[in-house]
Enzyme design. Sequence first.
Site, PDB file in Angstrom:
ATOM      1  CD  GLN A   1      -2.786  -1.520   0.476  1.00  0.00           C
ATOM      2  OE1 GLN A   1      -3.665  -0.674   0.321  1.00  0.00           O
ATOM      3  NE2 GLN A   1      -2.767  -2.666  -0.199  1.00  0.00           N
TER       4      GLN A   1
ATOM      5  N   GLY B   1     -11.772   2.446   4.099  1.00  0.00           N
ATOM      6  CA  GLY B   1     -10.782   1.607   3.440  1.00  0.00           C
ATOM      7  C   GLY B   1      -9.913   2.358   2.445  1.00  0.00           C
ATOM      8  CG  HIS B   2      -7.206  -0.038   0.154  1.00  0.00           C
ATOM      9  ND1 HIS B   2      -6.358  -1.107   0.178  1.00  0.00           N
ATOM     10  CD2 HIS B   2      -8.351  -0.511  -0.406  1.00  0.00           C
ATOM     11  CE1 HIS B   2      -6.947  -2.155  -0.341  1.00  0.00           C
ATOM     12  NE2 HIS B   2      -8.157  -1.821  -0.713  1.00  0.00           N
ATOM     13  CG  ASN B   3      -7.219   2.774  -3.401  1.00  0.00           C
ATOM     14  OD1 ASN B   3      -6.199   3.425  -3.194  1.00  0.00           O
ATOM     15  ND2 ASN B   3      -7.197   1.499  -3.747  1.00  0.00           N
TER      16      ASN B   3
END
Length: 354
Positions: free
Chosen positions: A216, A257-259
């Site tokens: 990440q 969460g990511h993005n």
Amino acid sequence: MEQNWFFPPHQGIRLGDLADRIGAELSDASVADHPIHGVAPVYRAKAGDVCYMLSRKSRDELESCQASAIICDKAIASIVPSRIPVLLTQKPHTAFALAGALLHGEALRPSYNTSLRGIAPGAFIDPTARLEPGVEVEPTAVVGAGAEIGSGTRIAAGAVIGPQVRIGRDCTISAGASILCALIGNNVIIHPGARIGQDGFGYAPGPKGGMIKIVQVGRVIIQDHVEIGANTTVDRGTMDDTVIGEGTKIDNLVQIGHNVRIGRYCGIVSQVGIAGSARIGDGVMIGGNAGVNGHTTIGDGAQIAAMSGVASDVPAGERYGGIPARPMRDFLREVAEIAMRSSERHKKKGGKDE
């Protein structure tokens, strides 16, 4: 309640001045010089307090109310005893928020944990970090290599600011929070225990049945005037950025969460989970304990009911609820129909439970 030393009373503001500042009309000009020192609920408000009413449900509490003024609209003003001055407004909730900010401005951001100011003994500031004048760092806080922090920002005890992090001016990073791989704007509040910029949850199937971690290497971008609640977590992007838009307010215990990209002026209530790469438009409201599936889009101005599960895109301006989330009118119709069928079935069985 006994005297609240956590939030001492204001030295006093004229009731007439308060009315002007919050955009309300004072019902009795003869009391315009009366001092107001604080806010209180209707049932225990005393002289010097201002309170507010949004519905008639508090009607019985008016008997014991000794407030110097009540903020309300015309519908509620008709039931307020004549002995209590009224601050009349079409938006009592907003007016009360403005009054609270004037009378208890210190409560708008987390309080200091010590009486020390400036860079406290026991704080660790990496020699390569750059802090503008007026930054305050409490004991046991850590500011990493190459970090930059703007003037007026407060880093509370035990907070960790990671290497190369950028934090703007007049921010508050509360006790025990951690900020990694993030760019933070001005006037941002991060409450205790929040986790910003840790790696997201990303794995690929391994060749022998295990799971391989996906790196990440993105960032978190938090724009101006954002507030993030205690123990909320915001993962950094996989290769892109996780973005929280200007003016958005996020409650405690939210997972982002990511993005994920969240627009401007959104409201997200406690225990919401937003999975990776979801897109949330401007002005979206998400009720508590709702879940948003990854790679879905919620359009501008949409509202998601509490405990809903958003599995697919939500059009702009729509109200969705249920699991899976669907237009609120459809969800409520289905709930009513199920309740009716259940009642009919119960009657056919002679009122006996199975």
